[in-house]
Write an enzyme that holds these catalytic residues in place. Sequence first.
Site, PDB file in Angstrom:
ATOM      1  N   SER A   8     -10.635  -4.319  10.001  1.00  0.00           N
ATOM      2  CA  SER A   8      -9.338  -4.434   9.328  1.00  0.00           C
ATOM      3  C   SER A   8      -8.815  -5.861   9.462  1.00  0.00           C
ATOM      4  O   SER A   8      -8.548  -6.345  10.567  1.00  0.00           O
ATOM      5  CB  SER A   8      -8.327  -3.459   9.932  1.00  0.00           C
ATOM      6  OG  SER A   8      -7.048  -3.763   9.399  1.00  0.00           O
ATOM      7  N   MET A  37       1.092  -3.060   3.037  1.00  0.00           N
ATOM      8  CA  MET A  37       2.298  -2.349   3.509  1.00  0.00           C
ATOM      9  C   MET A  37       3.532  -2.902   2.810  1.00  0.00           C
ATOM     10  O   MET A  37       3.646  -4.123   2.645  1.00  0.00           O
ATOM     11  CB  MET A  37       2.467  -2.558   5.017  1.00  0.00           C
ATOM     12  CG  MET A  37       1.268  -2.144   5.830  1.00  0.00           C
ATOM     13  SD  MET A  37       1.574  -2.455   7.585  1.00  0.00           S
ATOM     14  CE  MET A  37      -0.019  -2.016   8.274  1.00  0.00           C
TER      15      MET A  37
HETATM   16  C1  DX5 Z   1      -2.491   0.834  10.488  1.00  0.00           C
HETATM   17  C2  DX5 Z   1      -3.546   0.304   9.562  1.00  0.00           C
HETATM   18  C3  DX5 Z   1      -4.847   0.088  10.243  1.00  0.00           C
HETATM   19  C4  DX5 Z   1      -4.810  -0.987  11.299  1.00  0.00           C
HETATM   20  C5  DX5 Z   1      -5.749  -0.542  12.377  1.00  0.00           C
HETATM   21  O1  DX5 Z   1      -1.389   1.194   9.763  1.00  0.00           O
HETATM   22  O2  DX5 Z   1      -3.785   1.210   8.508  1.00  0.00           O
HETATM   23  O3  DX5 Z   1      -5.903  -0.167   9.317  1.00  0.00           O
HETATM   24  O4  DX5 Z   1      -5.207  -2.253  10.838  1.00  0.00           O
HETATM   25  O5  DX5 Z   1      -5.635  -1.403  13.452  1.00  0.00           O
HETATM   26  P1  DX5 Z   1      -6.301  -1.103  14.851  1.00  0.00           P
HETATM   27  O6  DX5 Z   1      -7.786  -0.943  14.591  1.00  0.00           O
HETATM   28  O7  DX5 Z   1      -5.972  -2.328  15.636  1.00  0.00           O
HETATM   29  O8  DX5 Z   1      -5.688   0.136  15.385  1.00  0.00           O
END
Ligand code: DX5
Length: 218
Positions: A8, A37
């Site tokens: 991500s 977002m």
């Molecule tokens: C959260 C996002 C995830 C985020 C995950 O709302 O949808 O994709 O980037 O991050 P980690 O892997 O750090 O939990």
Amino acid sequence: MEHLLAPSILAADFANLERDIHMVNASTADWFHLDVMDGVFVPNISFGMPVIKSIAKHATKPLDVHLMIVDPDRYLTVFADLGANVLTVHAEACTHLHRTLGQIRSLGMKAGVALNPHTPVASLSDVVDEIDLVCLMSVNPGFGGQKFIERTYQKTTDMRNLLDAANSKAHIEIDGGVGVGNWKALVNAGADVLVAGSSTFNAVDPHAAIIEMKGRSR
Ligand code: DX5
Ligand code: ZN
């Protein structure tokens, strides 16, 4: 089946995006996971179209775009034009989910649907034929680096059973708090796409973390 790993970009260094994209290109990771977002559906604002346009210029692997926005129907064509390969909308943000998923496919993308931790897997039983990917949120969406919700293992198995019963080959993606300590149990529970933000980019050696989460035996 071999699982896919989707780092991500939310956890990348936004001042060194090109460097981080090339790192993923050169790694054994499979997709770029891009979190959009809007500050309304989730209590945070990340990045949008201009940033994705720049990422797409350098990325050599599929773009897995996760929309955490209200009324995503407004932007499906825009994300298709930007080069999204998988486009995931939230079930909680779609009044006419069946129609939205059909539109994503008709634009040539894989249709993904994400479920917040509180949304039951059974809420997808009547749209199973329209889905190419289910994204199970294993944190409340909005931020990287949150603690994994343990209930997700059972939810993953329940989702896999629902898909199997409908003869669906849809991917099950797990998003949030995935890392070297839980990826294997998630694959065993039925997941086949793992999103990894902090566990990739905050690792001392991101390449090594990716190899670890892809499975050492391969
Ligand atoms: C959260 C996002 C995830 C985020 C995950 O709302 O949808 O994709 O980037 O991050 P980690 O892997 O750090 O939990
Ligand atoms: Zn995500």
